[in-house]
Motif scaffolding. Structure first.
Motif, PDB file in Angstrom:
ATOM      1  N   TYR A 151       0.695  -1.253   0.009  1.00 15.43           N
ATOM      2  CA  TYR A 151       0.091   0.018   0.166  1.00 15.43           C
ATOM      3  C   TYR A 151       0.683   1.255   0.006  1.00 15.43           C
ATOM      4  O   TYR A 151       0.439   2.352  -0.539  1.00 15.43           O
ATOM      5  CB  TYR A 151      -0.937  -0.014   1.276  1.00 15.43           C
ATOM      6  N   LEU A 189      -1.657   9.309   7.987  1.00 11.75           N
ATOM      7  CA  LEU A 189      -2.321   9.113   6.669  1.00 11.75           C
ATOM      8  C   LEU A 189      -3.794   9.354   6.660  1.00 11.75           C
ATOM      9  O   LEU A 189      -4.495   8.845   7.982  1.00 11.75           O
ATOM     10  CB  LEU A 189      -2.326   7.643   6.224  1.00 11.75           C
ATOM     11  N   ASP A 190      -4.516   9.798   5.749  1.00 12.42           N
ATOM     12  CA  ASP A 190      -5.927   9.989   5.736  1.00 12.42           C
ATOM     13  C   ASP A 190      -6.724   8.902   5.194  1.00 12.42           C
ATOM     14  O   ASP A 190      -7.320   8.924   4.128  1.00 12.42           O
ATOM     15  CB  ASP A 190      -6.180  11.347   4.950  1.00 12.42           C
ATOM     16  N   ASN A 191      -6.581   7.868   5.925  1.00 11.17           N
ATOM     17  CA  ASN A 191      -7.275   6.541   5.402  1.00 11.17           C
ATOM     18  C   ASN A 191      -7.753   5.738   6.570  1.00 11.17           C
ATOM     19  O   ASN A 191      -7.167   5.328   7.602  1.00 11.17           O
ATOM     20  CB  ASN A 191      -6.048   5.834   4.626  1.00 11.17           C
ATOM     21  N   ILE A 221      -6.432   2.274   7.430  1.00  9.20           N
ATOM     22  CA  ILE A 221      -4.921   2.467   8.147  1.00  9.20           C
ATOM     23  C   ILE A 221      -5.062   3.189   9.724  1.00  9.20           C
ATOM     24  O   ILE A 221      -4.571   2.643  10.547  1.00  9.20           O
ATOM     25  CB  ILE A 221      -4.167   3.426   7.406  1.00  9.20           C
ATOM     26  N   SER A 222      -5.983   4.027   9.823  1.00  6.83           N
ATOM     27  CA  SER A 222      -6.201   4.894  10.993  1.00  6.83           C
ATOM     28  C   SER A 222      -6.532   3.861  12.044  1.00  6.83           C
ATOM     29  O   SER A 222      -6.010   4.069  13.087  1.00  6.83           O
ATOM     30  CB  SER A 222      -7.186   5.824  10.922  1.00  6.83           C
TER      31      SER A 222
END
Length: 443
Positions: A201, A309-311, A314-315
């Motif tokens: 990723y 990360l703006d995901n 993942i957050s």
């Protein structure tokens, strides 16, 4: 040699699971400080270091008399009781600090998850005027309200968090050892898949310009050298080697050494592929400044990515994977630390004249003492990388790299394994790992 079977596969998974924990999650933070090229060099030297050292330690256990004599008994057989006590102490202090680091890592991962992922869901505006009628409101007040009232509550909150997490770990250790090992084995499968998927990723975010950045030769070699303790720590599965070797002896008898060599070779290859791909992917995706920030926060790299990360996947998934990885590795290391603690106390009792010490009482006292120390350490929150660099890595090197090689050249039944070139490589890299402490003391 016997055909490959499920017993062999299960031990590859167990050894892999023991190694994959806090080490791999903190290694990118340490290794990436000098750019990607030193990391690539590390990839070439770490495989022979890992395989040859663990193979030597396994042979150290396998050659001892009996099928139930762990590493502490083997040390006593080879070197005598007095020397074996020193080795047992080193063995304990090679492993127990890792358990302490894991307790700190688990607590900080959980706390970071609450602060960066959970609390924003509770109140997107981060208002300090929050009702205390709910647990979420109470926790949010502790983190966001800067008044004296809530500032005094934050240490109590961390103390409570530490108590719950460390106590939960210790309660799990009351279950059957076979059950815990089985659960950890099953955890490894999703961990492997997710870490590999996360590495893939990150590929679109790689900064390939860093490949052309080469530090001066002296700085380059210094970076690689000073990273050795964290590398050794990240690939270390020595706490499980004693149990592994005894099981292989019982399963294969006279073929134990050949079979253990084969299992350890596959484990080392698997670790190299997964760990270094993950490290390279992380290092190419973060700037040196971000790596410094991650170290200052004392959190694993997955938690840092979760905050960056703006995901949403993942957050929320990053800290969960970090939690599972550290947890599974904690159990493997705790078995080794417990074995070392019992061995030290048992030998001291015998020296004091008690030839038949109360093993149950020893177990209770050692377990309680370790539990209290883990609680205090997790609360104080020392640097995890500091633990690895100054305690874990160098002491592991003494047990894993030096002791088996010394035995090969001083114990008659071990001399059959002599290989001067490979033995010199293991011994020298072990010394270099230990010597990083003296370099730091001179700074």
């Amino acid at each position: 040699m016997n055909k490959w079977n499920s017993f062999d596969t299960s031990w590859i998974i167990s050894l892999f699971g023991t190694a994959v924990g806090a080490g791999i999650l903190y290694l990118p933070i340490k290794a990436g400080g000098g750019g990607i090229l030193p990391v690539i060099v590390m990839s070439f030297i770490i495989f022979p270091m890992v395989y040859l050292s663990h193979r030597a330690l396994s042979r150290f256990v396998c050659q001892a008399n009996g099928n139930d004599k762990d590493i502490t008994y083997a040390a006593e057989e080879y070197f005598g009781r007095n020397v074996s006590i020193c080795i047992s102490i080193l063995y304990f202090f090679a492993i127990f600090p890792i358990c302490l680091a894991y307790c700190v890592g688990i607590t900080n991962t959980f706390e970071s998850f609450i602060y960066y992922q959970i609390l924003p869901l509770v109140n997107e505006n981060h208002s300090s005027d929050v009702p205390l009628g709910t647990l979420a409101g109470f926790i949010q007040s502790i983190y966001y309200n800067q008044t004296d009232k809530f500032a005094t509550l934050k240490p109590l909150w961390r103390a409570g968090l530490v108590f719950i997490l460390v106590s939960s770990f210790m309660l799990i250790m009351l279950f059957s050892e076979k059950l815990i090992i089985k659960v950890c084995q099953w955890l490894v499968y999703p961990l492997c898949a997710i870490l590999f998927a996360f590495s893939l990723y990150l590929i679109p975010q790689w900064n390939l310009e860093s490949i052309t950045s080469v530090p001066p030769t002296i700085d380059f070699l210094t970076i690689v050298w000073l990273t050795l303790p964290v590398l050794v720590f990240s690939f270390n599965h020595s706490p499980a080697i004693s149990t592994f070797s005894l099981n292989v002896k019982r399963e294969y008898g006279t073929n134990a050494v050949a079979k253990s060599d084969s299992i350890l070779l596959r484990t080392s290859i698997m670790l190299l592929a997964f760990v270094m791909f993950f490290v390279i992917s992380c290092v190419l995706s973060l700037t040196p400044q971000e790596l410094i920030e991650a170290r200052a926060q004392n959190i694993p790299v997955l938690s840092y990515f979760a905050n960056k990360l703006d995901n949403p996947l993942i957050s929320y998934g990053g800290p969960l994977i970090a939690f599972l990885a550290i947890s599974s590795s904690f159990f493997g290391h705790y078995f080794g630390a417990r074995e070392g603690a019992y061995g030290i106390v048992r030998k001291c009792c015998k020296i004091a004249g008690n030839k038949e010490p109360n093993l149950k009482l020893i177990a209770i006292i050692c377990t309680f003492a370790m539990y209290v120390i883990m609680l205090i350490t997790a609360y104080v929150n020392p640097s995890v990388l500091g633990f690895i660099e100054d305690l874990g890595g160098p002491i592991i090197a003494a047990i894993l790299f030096l002791m088996p090689i010394i035995a090969i050249y001083s114990v008659s039944k071990m001399k059959q394994f002599k290989n001067p070139a490979l033995d010199a490589f293991v011994f020298i890299t072990g010394l270099l790992t230990i010597c990083t402490i003296t370099y730091k003391l001179t700074l």
